[in-house]
Write a protein that holds these residues in place. Sequence first.
Motif, PDB file in Angstrom:
ATOM      1  N   SER A 225       0.826  -1.209   0.000  1.00 53.57           N
ATOM      2  CA  SER A 225       0.000   0.000   0.000  1.00 53.57           C
ATOM      3  C   SER A 225       0.857   1.255   0.000  1.00 53.57           C
ATOM      4  CB  SER A 225      -0.924   0.008   1.215  1.00 53.57           C
ATOM      5  OG  SER A 225      -1.844  -1.059   1.147  1.00 53.57           O
ATOM      6  N   GLU A 226       1.914   1.257   0.802  1.00 53.95           N
ATOM      7  CA  GLU A 226       2.801   2.415   0.881  1.00 53.95           C
ATOM      8  C   GLU A 226       3.514   2.650  -0.447  1.00 53.95           C
ATOM      9  OE1 GLU A 226       5.269   1.487   4.176  1.00 53.95           O
ATOM     10  OE2 GLU A 226       3.682   1.840   5.672  1.00 53.95           O
ATOM     11  N   LYS A 227       3.931   1.574  -1.103  1.00 53.87           N
ATOM     12  CA  LYS A 227       4.612   1.716  -2.395  1.00 53.87           C
ATOM     13  C   LYS A 227       3.677   2.296  -3.444  1.00 53.87           C
ATOM     14  CE  LYS A 227       8.845   0.411  -1.766  1.00 53.87           C
ATOM     15  NZ  LYS A 227       9.958   1.378  -2.001  1.00 53.87           N
ATOM     16  N   ILE A 228       2.430   1.840  -3.443  1.00 50.93           N
ATOM     17  CA  ILE A 228       1.451   2.364  -4.393  1.00 50.93           C
ATOM     18  C   ILE A 228       1.203   3.848  -4.126  1.00 50.93           C
ATOM     19  CG2 ILE A 228      -0.982   2.265  -5.080  1.00 50.93           C
ATOM     20  CD1 ILE A 228      -0.833  -0.774  -4.595  1.00 50.93           C
ATOM     21  N   ASN A 229       1.040   4.196  -2.854  1.00 57.18           N
ATOM     22  CA  ASN A 229       0.800   5.598  -2.499  1.00 57.18           C
ATOM     23  C   ASN A 229       1.992   6.482  -2.879  1.00 57.18           C
ATOM     24  OD1 ASN A 229      -1.752   5.170  -1.464  1.00 57.18           O
ATOM     25  ND2 ASN A 229      -1.007   4.731   0.595  1.00 57.18           N
ATOM     26  N   ASP A 230       3.209   5.977  -2.658  1.00 54.91           N
ATOM     27  CA  ASP A 230       4.412   6.737  -3.018  1.00 54.91           C
ATOM     28  C   ASP A 230       4.450   6.997  -4.521  1.00 54.91           C
ATOM     29  OD1 ASP A 230       5.210   6.800  -0.411  1.00 54.91           O
ATOM     30  OD2 ASP A 230       6.697   5.189  -0.598  1.00 54.91           O
ATOM     31  N   ARG A 231       4.098   5.981  -5.294  1.00 55.11           N
ATOM     32  CA  ARG A 231       4.138   6.121  -6.747  1.00 55.11           C
ATOM     33  C   ARG A 231       3.087   7.107  -7.230  1.00 55.11           C
ATOM     34  NH1 ARG A 231       4.366   1.222 -11.199  1.00 55.11           N
ATOM     35  NH2 ARG A 231       4.500   2.549 -13.021  1.00 55.11           N
TER      36      ARG A 231
END
Length: 355
Positions: A225-231
């Motif tokens: 989830s954090e990686k998606i939000n960062d992207r």
Amino acid sequence: MSFDEKIAALIQRLPKLVDHLETEEATKNALIMPFIAALGYDIFNPQEVIPEFTADVGTKKGEKVDYAILSNGEVILIFECKKAGTDLGQAEKSQLFRYFSVTKARIAVLTNGTQYYFYSDLEASNKMDSRSFLELDLEDPRPHTLQEVKKLAKDNFDLERILSTASELKYTSAIKKVLSEQYDSPDEEFCKYFFSKTNPGGRFVGNAKESFMPLVKKALNQFVSEKINDRLRSALEPEGKEADPEVESPIEEEVVTSNIVTTEEELEAFRIIRAIVTKVIDPERVAYRDVKTYMSILFDDNNRKPVCRLWFNSRQKYLGTFDADRNETKNPIENLSDIYQYGEQIVAAVQRYIS
């Protein structure tokens, strides 16, 4: 029509067709022949496509593979077809395995019309691998997979190039499958690896194991989830830095300037969008107008009836879609094939103007 347009049209038709395909022949006619045609092969030319191609195995005569695709008189692809909904298991794969060894094809395809499994002989010459190097599901098409399948098209077919990437695809696909399984339900061995990294010298037994395994699943979910939000944050950041006055209203009049260059990529995206709307209207009713910062896709060439927008003039590309109040959402895309993911929004915009 291009490969992208034909595949988009086939994907859009699937929901109406699949439940009515009760035989293998019906599946071939409705789904598999259009798929082969999308690759650019003339299904009615026996110099390119041979149905029921003889593939006798040893003393067993009368064996036939459903389709053989030819180039310059040589078989380059073979298709073994099953009825829509068939589970493509070991029995179906074994049949294709036999055919593979008696033809000169280096690529074999097992399909039920919606799922396509691509095989080669990467492990032993002239012996079909037990594991596919590529899998395509038309009911859940992935842009990267569609781009790889596109390399099998008549105009793009380069066997050496395909085989050079097939090995990598085979293992990356397998790795992603393992990761997907572990993401859904991490097993003990997987959790033990993280336990040993975070608890050097600790013993992965009893209460420690029972309490730690749910934490691995939770951490995986949070990490993704954090990686998606960062992207997403990174992709959308430029919007906050520089407001574009042309974004304010989806129906404002667009000013044409002499600096506009309509790229082939924009035209290809426009053709994909036309293909997507074919199930509800004549695609000729969809037009485009190109301005300096984006291309508008319009219903009946009416600037007050936007279907979507192409924001292709920066490193990060976006597809703008509109809701019922004509508010625009800019969706980041990496490849033109990503447009398929927004087919429902595109069709919904057109249907609002029809009604």
